[in-house]
Motif scaffolding. Structure first.
Motif, PDB file in Angstrom:
ATOM      1  N   ASN A  29       0.885  -1.240   0.030  1.00  0.00           N
ATOM      2  CA  ASN A  29      -0.072   0.069  -0.153  1.00  0.00           C
ATOM      3  C   ASN A  29       0.836   1.230   0.063  1.00  0.00           C
ATOM      4  N   PHE A  30       0.912   2.003  -0.961  1.00  0.00           N
ATOM      5  CA  PHE A  30       1.660   3.340  -1.392  1.00  0.00           C
ATOM      6  C   PHE A  30       0.921   4.474  -0.958  1.00  0.00           C
ATOM      7  N   GLY A  31      -0.527   4.588  -0.831  1.00  0.00           N
ATOM      8  CA  GLY A  31      -1.323   5.603  -0.552  1.00  0.00           C
ATOM      9  C   GLY A  31      -2.649   5.534  -1.229  1.00  0.00           C
ATOM     10  N   ALA A  32      -3.465   6.360  -0.832  1.00  0.00           N
ATOM     11  CA  ALA A  32      -4.898   6.278  -1.239  1.00  0.00           C
ATOM     12  C   ALA A  32      -5.411   6.015  -2.792  1.00  0.00           C
ATOM     13  N   GLU A  33      -4.574   6.764  -3.687  1.00  0.00           N
ATOM     14  CA  GLU A  33      -4.895   6.496  -5.003  1.00  0.00           C
ATOM     15  C   GLU A  33      -4.415   4.961  -5.509  1.00  0.00           C
ATOM     16  N   GLU A  34      -3.117   4.846  -5.038  1.00  0.00           N
ATOM     17  CA  GLU A  34      -2.504   3.474  -5.319  1.00  0.00           C
ATOM     18  C   GLU A  34      -3.354   2.284  -4.786  1.00  0.00           C
ATOM     19  N   GLU A  35      -3.867   2.608  -3.740  1.00  0.00           N
ATOM     20  CA  GLU A  35      -4.834   1.573  -3.083  1.00  0.00           C
ATOM     21  C   GLU A  35      -5.911   1.126  -3.729  1.00  0.00           C
ATOM     22  N   LYS A  36      -6.732   2.216  -4.270  1.00  0.00           N
ATOM     23  CA  LYS A  36      -7.821   2.075  -5.151  1.00  0.00           C
ATOM     24  C   LYS A  36      -7.496   0.958  -6.358  1.00  0.00           C
ATOM     25  N   PRO A  65      -3.503  -2.749   4.642  1.00  0.00           N
ATOM     26  CA  PRO A  65      -4.537  -1.929   4.982  1.00  0.00           C
ATOM     27  C   PRO A  65      -4.186  -0.409   5.205  1.00  0.00           C
ATOM     28  N   GLU A  66      -3.023  -0.403   5.201  1.00  0.00           N
ATOM     29  CA  GLU A  66      -2.580   1.239   5.308  1.00  0.00           C
ATOM     30  C   GLU A  66      -1.111   1.506   4.763  1.00  0.00           C
ATOM     31  N   ALA A  67      -0.799   2.762   4.404  1.00  0.00           N
ATOM     32  CA  ALA A  67       0.391   3.111   3.724  1.00  0.00           C
ATOM     33  C   ALA A  67       1.624   3.310   4.661  1.00  0.00           C
ATOM     34  N   ALA A  68       1.740   2.210   5.374  1.00  0.00           N
ATOM     35  CA  ALA A  68       2.972   2.045   6.393  1.00  0.00           C
ATOM     36  C   ALA A  68       4.331   2.027   5.711  1.00  0.00           C
ATOM     37  N   LYS A  69       5.370   2.137   6.434  1.00  0.00           N
ATOM     38  CA  LYS A  69       6.601   2.030   5.810  1.00  0.00           C
ATOM     39  C   LYS A  69       6.973   0.747   5.109  1.00  0.00           C
ATOM     40  N   MET A  70       7.519   0.514   3.963  1.00  0.00           N
ATOM     41  CA  MET A  70       7.841  -0.557   3.419  1.00  0.00           C
ATOM     42  C   MET A  70       8.578  -1.741   3.990  1.00  0.00           C
ATOM     43  N   ILE A  91       2.102   2.349 -11.992  1.00  0.00           N
ATOM     44  CA  ILE A  91       0.638   2.514 -12.666  1.00  0.00           C
ATOM     45  C   ILE A  91       0.385   3.597 -13.986  1.00  0.00           C
ATOM     46  N   ALA A  92       1.169   4.565 -13.806  1.00  0.00           N
ATOM     47  CA  ALA A  92       1.342   5.448 -15.277  1.00  0.00           C
ATOM     48  C   ALA A  92       1.681   4.719 -16.142  1.00  0.00           C
ATOM     49  N   ILE A  93       2.538   3.865 -16.325  1.00  0.00           N
ATOM     50  CA  ILE A  93       3.157   3.106 -17.628  1.00  0.00           C
ATOM     51  C   ILE A  93       2.293   1.695 -17.735  1.00  0.00           C
ATOM     52  N   LYS A 112       3.658 -13.787   7.784  1.00  0.00           N
ATOM     53  CA  LYS A 112       2.597 -14.701   7.255  1.00  0.00           C
ATOM     54  C   LYS A 112       3.017 -15.533   6.183  1.00  0.00           C
ATOM     55  N   ASN A 113       4.087 -15.836   5.857  1.00  0.00           N
ATOM     56  CA  ASN A 113       4.853 -16.638   4.990  1.00  0.00           C
ATOM     57  C   ASN A 113       4.210 -16.507   3.475  1.00  0.00           C
ATOM     58  N   ILE A 114       4.127 -15.172   3.207  1.00  0.00           N
ATOM     59  CA  ILE A 114       3.319 -15.021   1.713  1.00  0.00           C
ATOM     60  C   ILE A 114       4.130 -15.016   0.778  1.00  0.00           C
ATOM     61  N   SER A 115       4.029 -15.831  -0.287  1.00  0.00           N
ATOM     62  CA  SER A 115       4.901 -16.151  -1.534  1.00  0.00           C
ATOM     63  C   SER A 115       5.077 -14.835  -2.194  1.00  0.00           C
ATOM     64  N   CYS A 116       4.152 -13.931  -2.806  1.00  0.00           N
ATOM     65  CA  CYS A 116       4.498 -13.057  -3.718  1.00  0.00           C
ATOM     66  C   CYS A 116       4.033 -11.646  -3.023  1.00  0.00           C
ATOM     67  N   VAL A 117       4.679 -10.623  -3.295  1.00  0.00           N
ATOM     68  CA  VAL A 117       4.190  -9.484  -3.018  1.00  0.00           C
ATOM     69  C   VAL A 117       4.132  -8.432  -4.304  1.00  0.00           C
ATOM     70  N   VAL A 118       3.006  -7.813  -4.515  1.00  0.00           N
ATOM     71  CA  VAL A 118       3.000  -6.888  -5.555  1.00  0.00           C
ATOM     72  C   VAL A 118       3.122  -5.550  -5.329  1.00  0.00           C
ATOM     73  N   MET A 119       4.153  -4.689  -5.901  1.00  0.00           N
ATOM     74  CA  MET A 119       4.278  -3.437  -5.721  1.00  0.00           C
ATOM     75  C   MET A 119       3.487  -2.316  -7.057  1.00  0.00           C
ATOM     76  N   ALA A 120       2.805  -1.616  -6.917  1.00  0.00           N
ATOM     77  CA  ALA A 120       2.109  -0.702  -7.965  1.00  0.00           C
ATOM     78  C   ALA A 120       2.003   0.632  -7.226  1.00  0.00           C
TER      79      ALA A 120
END
Length: 460
Positions: free
Chosen positions: A370-377, A397-402, A425-427, A412-420
């Motif tokens: 989560n990078f912020g309100a617009e990215e969250e949408k 759920p919130e734009a906390a530090k990376m 988003i612009a490209i 949580k042993n999550i396999s994949c993280v997606v960064m947008a």
């Protein structure tokens, strides 16, 4: 303020443990349904009168009784309380109890609903039960049972199917060293006749049932305390010492006990084994154990227990035929047979042997940073696409530090993280990070390509 604590003999189950338990329950449920069993649930509470007298003298003492609502002493038996007669007093202050097992409530259900169910009726039930037993390794006061029962059929094909269910479930759970022990209460009735104690079968079976805990000397002491003579005990010890192949044991019983009841038991054992051998077993070993007694009053025919060699546990499954059980609720002549899996003990053994699949505890497969309100949408829409394709996904759920978000993903042993972020988003792309290798991949047209890329990563 005192520190919070758990009642003895109970446990909490966190998310990781719950995932393992659900894996066990799911495996058992799948096999039950393959054999035609249907689900059923009954209340945690039963009438105390319903439960009392169904589990033998010692079993009755382990029933958790519930105090009557309100002023439970108002209508209590004052004389019994004053005399210290707790057994008599308990019935005046307690009308309900927590269920001791699932079989007696099942019998009650069958009798109450007999006009609405088709016979034979095959049900499975996966619910907790409560027993006031002394807690120990693999022994709890609250634990789940996973039962399968058939009522309305005398056919020994049912027993053979239940043996196969034991074998198939435990093989599916990768448990090796499984021994399915078989005996017959008619054989034990023949033993009681042979020693001249045909009217004292309950005390005999209760004592024999303790053999694996207290040994032969302990059983001898138990029988002595219950009024058995030295000559009677010597015959019991001779019976308990019979060994050899299954056929050797059955022949000894037929020749030595000289009892029609025992011979009937021998015939039933032979027929069950013959039916099991039509398909064979996947991995378990089937053993005739003449010391197996299962000291519950309602068993009348075949009885079962299952152990895992070198596990340090007692039995992990059990069951048997109970021709007379529904009769105690007023419906005579209805035969039944059932088995029960001890999920807690099975889980303990699987934990010790590290038998759970590595992905059992995984709940979330993909997390969006989560990078912020617009990215969250934007991420919420992408996450919905992934969920629709069956991928377990969450958006932080919130734009906390990376660092905080990545720590969460690792925990949580999550396999994949997606960064947008705004630049991606612009490209029209996102970045996919493999949390195991720390490698990152740009994914263009994510609404089209992201799910396929994630599934490929998860399959590696």
């Amino acid at each position: 303020m005192s520190k919070p604590s758990l009642p003895k003999g109970t446990r909490d189950f966190g998310p990781a443990d719950m995932a393992k338990r659900n894996y066990i329950f799911g495996t058992i449920k799948t096999v039950f349904e393959k054999y035609g069993f249907m689900p059923l649930e009954t209340p945690a509470m039963e009438s105390l009168q319903t439960l009392t007298g169904k589990y033998g003298e010692e079993g009755d003492q382990l029933i958790f009784k519930l105090l009557n609502n309100g002023d439970f002493l108002a209508k209590s038996d004052k004389e019994a309380i004053a005399a210290g007669d707790s057994k008599k007093a308990s019935f005046s202050i307690s009308k309900k109890a927590l269920r001791y097992d699932l079989t007696v409530p099942f019998a009650r259900f069958v009798v109450m609903n007999r006009s609405e169910i088709a016979m034979p009726f095959k049900r499975y039930q996966i619910q907790p039960v409560w027993r006031g037993d002394r807690p120990g390794k693999g022994r709890y006061q609250e634990f789940y049972q996973c039962d399968a029962d058939v009522v309305g059929s005398d056919s020994l094909l049912n027993e053979a199917d239940l043996v196969r269910i034991f074998d198939e479930v435990l093989d599916s759970l990768k448990l090796d060293g499984v021994v399915i022990k078989l005996n017959n209460r008619k054989i034990l009735s023949g033993l009681a006749q042979w020693i001249g104690k045909e009217d004292d079968l309950t005390n005999l079976t209760i004592s024999i049932d303790k053999l694996d805990k207290v040994g032969v000397e302990g059983v001898e002491k138990e029988l002595t305390n219950r009024g058995f003579t030295e000559a009677e005990i010597d015959k019991v010890k001779k019976f308990l010492s019979v060994n050899g192949s299954i056929e050797d044991k059955l022949n000894w019983i037929s020749e030595s006990l000289n009892s029609e009841e025992a011979k009937k038991g021998v015939e039933e054992v032979r027929e069950i084994i013959e039916k099991v051998n039509l398909t064979g077993l996947r991995a378990a070993e089937l053993e005739l154990d003449l010391t197996l007694a299962r000291g519950l009053n309602y068993y009348t025919g075949a009885i079962f227990e299952v152990i895992v060699k070198d596990s340090g546990m007692g039995s992990i499954c059990g069951g048997g035929r109970y021709d007379d059980l529904t009769g105690i609720f007023g419906w005579q002549g209805v035969s039944g047979v059932g088995i029960s899996f001890g999920a807690e003990r099975i889980m303990d053994i699987m934990n010790e042997r590290e038998l759970f699949p590595s992905d059992t505890a995984i709940t979330t497969q993909v997390m969006f940073v989560n990078f912020g309100a617009e990215e969250e949408k934007y991420c919420v829409k992408l996450a919905a696409e992934l969920r629709d394709k069956g991928i377990k996904t969450e958006v932080y759920p919130e734009a906390a530090k990376m660092k905080k978000q990545m720590t969460y993903a690792n925990a949580k042993n999550i396999s994949c993280v997606v960064m947008a972020g705004s630049n991606e988003i612009a490209i029209g792309e996102v970045r996919l990070k493999n949390m195991k290798t720390s490698q990152e991949y740009p994914i263009s047209s994510p609404f089209i390509n992201l799910a396929g890329s994630i599934n490929q990563l998860l399959a590696e």
